[in-house]
Design an enzyme around this catalytic site. Structure first.
Site, PDB file in Angstrom:
ATOM      1  N   GLU A 162      10.015  18.462 -25.084  1.00 22.71           N
ATOM      2  CA  GLU A 162       8.977  18.504 -23.569  1.00 22.71           C
ATOM      3  C   GLU A 162       9.356  19.258 -22.895  1.00 22.71           C
ATOM      4  OE1 GLU A 162       6.252  17.085 -23.018  1.00 22.71           O
ATOM      5  OE2 GLU A 162       6.801  14.716 -23.670  1.00 22.71           O
ATOM      6  N   HIS A 164       0.252  15.841 -26.655  1.00 20.24           N
ATOM      7  CA  HIS A 164      -0.048  13.810 -26.328  1.00 20.24           C
ATOM      8  C   HIS A 164      -1.140  14.035 -27.199  1.00 20.24           C
ATOM      9  CE1 HIS A 164       3.253  15.704 -23.991  1.00 20.24           C
ATOM     10  NE2 HIS A 164       3.126  14.639 -23.921  1.00 20.24           N
ATOM     11  N   LYS A 172       3.670  11.313 -11.281  1.00 22.22           N
ATOM     12  CA  LYS A 172       1.889  10.507 -12.576  1.00 22.22           C
ATOM     13  C   LYS A 172       3.098   8.990 -12.845  1.00 22.22           C
ATOM     14  CE  LYS A 172      -0.659  13.254 -15.131  1.00 22.22           C
ATOM     15  NZ  LYS A 172      -0.841  14.133 -16.650  1.00 22.22           N
ATOM     16  N   ARG A 205       1.197  -0.839   0.028  1.00 19.56           N
ATOM     17  CA  ARG A 205       0.326   0.160   0.023  1.00 19.56           C
ATOM     18  C   ARG A 205       0.034   1.157  -0.580  1.00 19.56           C
ATOM     19  NH1 ARG A 205      -2.966  -3.539   3.808  1.00 19.56           N
ATOM     20  NH2 ARG A 205      -4.990  -4.174   2.008  1.00 19.56           N
ATOM     21  N   ASN A 215      -0.458  18.622 -21.077  1.00 17.41           N
ATOM     22  CA  ASN A 215      -0.309  17.600 -22.081  1.00 17.41           C
ATOM     23  C   ASN A 215      -0.545  18.120 -23.823  1.00 17.41           C
ATOM     24  OD1 ASN A 215      -0.817  15.089 -20.529  1.00 17.41           O
ATOM     25  ND2 ASN A 215      -2.343  15.543 -19.893  1.00 17.41           N
ATOM     26  N   LYS A 238       6.614  22.985 -14.148  1.00 13.00           N
ATOM     27  CA  LYS A 238       6.346  21.980 -13.519  1.00 13.00           C
ATOM     28  C   LYS A 238       5.710  21.794 -12.455  1.00 13.00           C
ATOM     29  CE  LYS A 238       4.901  17.129 -14.603  1.00 13.00           C
ATOM     30  NZ  LYS A 238       4.764  16.214 -15.477  1.00 13.00           N
ATOM     31  N   HIS A 244       0.185  10.035 -28.051  1.00 10.96           N
ATOM     32  CA  HIS A 244       0.066   9.226 -27.634  1.00 10.96           C
ATOM     33  C   HIS A 244      -1.159   8.079 -28.748  1.00 10.96           C
ATOM     34  CE1 HIS A 244      -0.592  10.823 -23.682  1.00 10.96           C
ATOM     35  NE2 HIS A 244       1.042  10.370 -23.754  1.00 10.96           N
ATOM     36  N   GLU A 252      -5.311  16.635 -11.848  1.00 12.41           N
ATOM     37  CA  GLU A 252      -4.925  16.307 -13.027  1.00 12.41           C
ATOM     38  C   GLU A 252      -6.670  16.678 -13.389  1.00 12.41           C
ATOM     39  OE1 GLU A 252      -2.917  15.350 -16.181  1.00 12.41           O
ATOM     40  OE2 GLU A 252      -4.155  15.388 -17.702  1.00 12.41           O
ATOM     41  N   ARG A 275      -3.627  20.665 -14.783  1.00 12.32           N
ATOM     42  CA  ARG A 275      -2.453  19.954 -14.574  1.00 12.32           C
ATOM     43  C   ARG A 275      -2.813  20.107 -16.919  1.00 12.32           C
ATOM     44  NH1 ARG A 275       0.714  15.481 -11.645  1.00 12.32           N
ATOM     45  NH2 ARG A 275       2.132  15.219 -12.692  1.00 12.32           N
ATOM     46  N   HIS A 286       8.982   9.178 -27.492  1.00 15.98           N
ATOM     47  CA  HIS A 286       8.117   9.349 -27.082  1.00 15.98           C
ATOM     48  C   HIS A 286       7.732  10.974 -27.750  1.00 15.98           C
ATOM     49  CE1 HIS A 286       4.322  11.263 -24.322  1.00 15.98           C
ATOM     50  NE2 HIS A 286       6.065  11.726 -23.339  1.00 15.98           N
TER      51      HIS A 286
HETATM   52  P1  NAD Z   1      13.223   5.486 -21.884  1.00 12.99           P
HETATM   53  O1  NAD Z   1      13.661   5.911 -20.196  1.00 12.99           O
HETATM   54  O2  NAD Z   1      12.884   5.173 -22.685  1.00 12.99           O
HETATM   55  O3  NAD Z   1      14.479   6.295 -22.037  1.00 12.99           O
HETATM   56  C1  NAD Z   1      15.065   6.296 -22.934  1.00 12.99           C
HETATM   57  C2  NAD Z   1      16.437   5.101 -23.616  1.00 12.99           C
HETATM   58  O4  NAD Z   1      17.684   6.457 -22.923  1.00 12.99           O
HETATM   59  C3  NAD Z   1      16.182   4.177 -23.531  1.00 12.99           C
HETATM   60  O5  NAD Z   1      16.406   3.582 -24.009  1.00 12.99           O
HETATM   61  C4  NAD Z   1      17.429   4.194 -21.500  1.00 12.99           C
HETATM   62  O6  NAD Z   1      17.732   2.606 -21.668  1.00 12.99           O
HETATM   63  C5  NAD Z   1      17.896   5.547 -22.332  1.00 12.99           C
HETATM   64  N1  NAD Z   1      18.706   6.229 -21.576  1.00 12.99           N
HETATM   65  C6  NAD Z   1      18.811   6.653 -19.858  1.00 12.99           C
HETATM   66  N2  NAD Z   1      19.506   6.614 -19.233  1.00 12.99           N
HETATM   67  C7  NAD Z   1      20.758   7.422 -20.421  1.00 12.99           C
HETATM   68  C8  NAD Z   1      22.207   7.962 -19.799  1.00 12.99           C
HETATM   69  N3  NAD Z   1      22.246   8.609 -19.257  1.00 12.99           N
HETATM   70  N4  NAD Z   1      22.489   7.624 -21.137  1.00 12.99           N
HETATM   71  C9  NAD Z   1      22.103   6.530 -22.068  1.00 12.99           C
HETATM   72  N5  NAD Z   1      21.608   6.201 -22.011  1.00 12.99           N
HETATM   73  C10 NAD Z   1      20.075   6.068 -21.535  1.00 12.99           C
HETATM   74  O7  NAD Z   1      12.241   7.667 -22.253  1.00 12.99           O
HETATM   75  P2  NAD Z   1      12.153   8.649 -22.256  1.00 12.99           P
HETATM   76  O8  NAD Z   1      11.704   9.661 -22.994  1.00 12.99           O
HETATM   77  O9  NAD Z   1      13.177   9.275 -20.521  1.00 12.99           O
HETATM   78  O10 NAD Z   1      10.799   8.638 -20.655  1.00 12.99           O
HETATM   79  C11 NAD Z   1       9.421   8.040 -21.892  1.00 12.99           C
HETATM   80  C12 NAD Z   1       8.410   8.096 -21.112  1.00 12.99           C
HETATM   81  O11 NAD Z   1       7.975   8.273 -20.388  1.00 12.99           O
HETATM   82  C13 NAD Z   1       7.248   7.081 -21.550  1.00 12.99           C
HETATM   83  O12 NAD Z   1       6.432   6.102 -21.448  1.00 12.99           O
HETATM   84  C14 NAD Z   1       6.463   8.696 -21.618  1.00 12.99           C
HETATM   85  O13 NAD Z   1       5.241   8.117 -21.195  1.00 12.99           O
HETATM   86  C15 NAD Z   1       6.978   8.853 -19.857  1.00 12.99           C
HETATM   87  N6  NAD Z   1       6.517  10.034 -19.603  1.00 12.99           N
HETATM   88  C16 NAD Z   1       5.995  10.157 -18.141  1.00 12.99           C
HETATM   89  C17 NAD Z   1       5.398  11.658 -17.563  1.00 12.99           C
HETATM   90  C18 NAD Z   1       4.945  11.585 -15.943  1.00 12.99           C
HETATM   91  O14 NAD Z   1       5.015  12.751 -16.476  1.00 12.99           O
HETATM   92  N7  NAD Z   1       4.924  10.288 -15.077  1.00 12.99           N
HETATM   93  C19 NAD Z   1       5.564  12.882 -18.335  1.00 12.99           C
HETATM   94  C20 NAD Z   1       6.194  12.713 -19.809  1.00 12.99           C
HETATM   95  C21 NAD Z   1       6.590  11.035 -20.018  1.00 12.99           C
HETATM   96  N1  GLY Z   2       3.415  15.341 -18.623  1.00 12.44           N
HETATM   97  C1  GLY Z   2       2.205  14.607 -18.268  1.00 12.44           C
HETATM   98  C2  GLY Z   2       2.242  15.601 -16.283  1.00 12.44           C
HETATM   99  O1  GLY Z   2       2.638  15.270 -15.708  1.00 12.44           O
HETATM  100  O2  GLY Z   2       0.847  15.562 -16.401  1.00 12.44           O
END
Ligand code: NAD
Ligand code: GLY
Length: 361
Positions: A182, A252, A140, A118, A249, A231, A256, A241, A245, A269
């Site tokens: 972003e 997005h 998130k 939990r 997006n 942010k 998506h 949201e 918030r 992404h």
């Molecule tokens: P990712 O986590 O897939 O990382 C991208 C690539 O970079 C991967 O191959 C990873 O292994 C590599 N990598 C990571 N750190 C590295 C480093 N320091 N050196 C070399 N390689 C490295 O992708 P991302 O772009 O970081 O994140 C995308 C994800 O984030 C999506 O799933 C998206 O939905 C999510 N997201 C979430 C939020 C949120 O608010 N929670 C906001 C935006 C995006």
């Molecule tokens: N990236 C969208 C959010 O955090 O709300």
């Protein structure tokens, strides 16, 4: 070193710092121990990041769960692997989960931390630009469902975010640009964020592209700090949201759907977001929400950073639209957009004609 405080509610019980600096990973547990009483840590990472930085978090108090690398593993199946590992090492209620990686690892580890026993303490150590400016902030968490992106998840704030910009040195150009997408997003929504400081991101990004490309450490720290302040200002006002918030997006709604119909494998992404931002500017122009001068300025910024702005295939429009309809942002059966209406300003819009939505695809 810069610190941004995320203040979630008046009581501050869920508030936490984002620390942005060079070399934080070298003393990560010194920082972490200030924000959690945990005695044992489960470090969730992937094979790529573990090879690069896993060693820095390796000590007698830590166990590792190393997932395969990729958005296609952001699923219930791999979430279960984190939970299995937590059970196997008998992680207790007062212990903590650490996410070491990009947004995929951060979202999954956060989800696991929110439901295991939990809820256990959660620490974010984002290692991509995208994760440092966006996904590690605001709580998130999610995994994807085959029918939709990030459809299963929770809101769960970390206790601490440690953004070590040295980790960005190993990020390839494609992933760096994914993060820039972003960053640029914030420029288009800055006026809605309600931040006390005016970062003038739109002007800054237009004038300083070569400076950003040089990846100067102070510049990176300042840029990441600005994004985190914008942010956190939004999240401080609307954690779950219920309204504001949704502006985060921007781009997005299209993004998506693009990711979903390409099985999360063709575009990153951020690439999907930059294509989505171009599409929303075209839609806004055709609806008369913005003038051509602003559309041109926006597109020129995306182009200045060589971001992907066009799909390189012709998707089936029905499949694309259906994918948009299964997005979380659907309201009363209609697709919801964050629409540019003036420089740096957006509004939430729905009830847009399907033909117009799809005309740029
Ligand atoms: P990712 O986590 O897939 O990382 C991208 C690539 O970079 C991967 O191959 C990873 O292994 C590599 N990598 C990571 N750190 C590295 C480093 N320091 N050196 C070399 N390689 C490295 O992708 P991302 O772009 O970081 O994140 C995308 C994800 O984030 C999506 O799933 C998206 O939905 C999510 N997201 C979430 C939020 C949120 O608010 N929670 C906001 C935006 C995006
Ligand atoms: N990236 C969208 C959010 O955090 O709300």
């Amino acid at each position: 070193m810069k610190t941004v405080e995320v203040k979630i509610n008046a009581q501050n019980e869920k508030s936490y710092p984002i620390i942005i600096a060079q070399g934080l990973l070298d003393n990560a547990y010194d920082y972490i121990s200030r924000y959690t009483g945990a005695k044992k840590f489960l470090v969730v990472t992937n094979t790529t990041v573990n090879d690069l930085y896993g060693e820095k978090l390796n000590n007698t108090a830590s166990e590792f769960c190393i997932l395969p690398d990729g958005e296609m593993y952001k699923s219930m199946e791999y979430l279960n692997k984190i939970l299995d590992k937590a059970m196997e090492i008998k992680l207790e209620r007062k212990d903590a989960i650490i996410a070491l990686g990009g947004g995929v690892i951060g979202d999954m580890a956060g989800f696991a931390a929110s439901i295991y026993r939990r809820g256990v303490d959660f620490i974010q150590i984002p290692t991509t630009l995208l994760a440092q400016v966006d996904s590690s902030v605001g709580g998130k968490t999610a995994v994807n469902h085959t029918l939709g992106k990030n459809m299963i998840g929770t809101f769960y704030q970390p206790k601490l975010v440690l953004s070590d910009i040295n980790t960005l040195k190993t990020l390839d150009e494609r992933q760096f640009k994914t993060g820039l997408s972003e960053v640029i997003k914030y420029a288009f929504i800055e006026k809605n964020c309600g931040c006390e400081q005016d970062f003038k991101l739109l002007e800054f990004l237009r004038d300083f592209k070569n400076y950003i490309k040089s990846k100067n450490p102070d510049m990176l720290i300042n840029l990441i700090t600005a994004c985190c302040k914008l942010k956190s200002s939004v999240v401080n006002q609307d954690e779950k949201e219920n309204g504001l918030r949704a502006i985060l997006n921007f781009g997005h709604t299209y993004a998506h759907a693009i990711e979903n119909i390409t099985n999360y494998q063709k575009y990153t992404h951020g690439e999907a977001v930059s294509i989505g931002m171009k599409l929303i500017f075209e839609l806004a122009l055709s609806l008369g929400k913005i003038d051509k001068a602003y559309r041109d300025k926006a597109v020129s910024i995306l182009n200045a950073y060589n971001l992907v702005t066009e799909l390189d295939f012709n998707p089936d429009k029905e499949i694309f639209y259906n994918s948009m309809l299964s997005d979380k942002k659907v309201s009363n059966g209609g697709v919801v957009f964050v629409m540019p209406v003036a420089p740096k300003k957006v509004e939430i819009t729905n009830n847009i004609d399907k033909k117009l939505i799809l005309q740029g695809i």
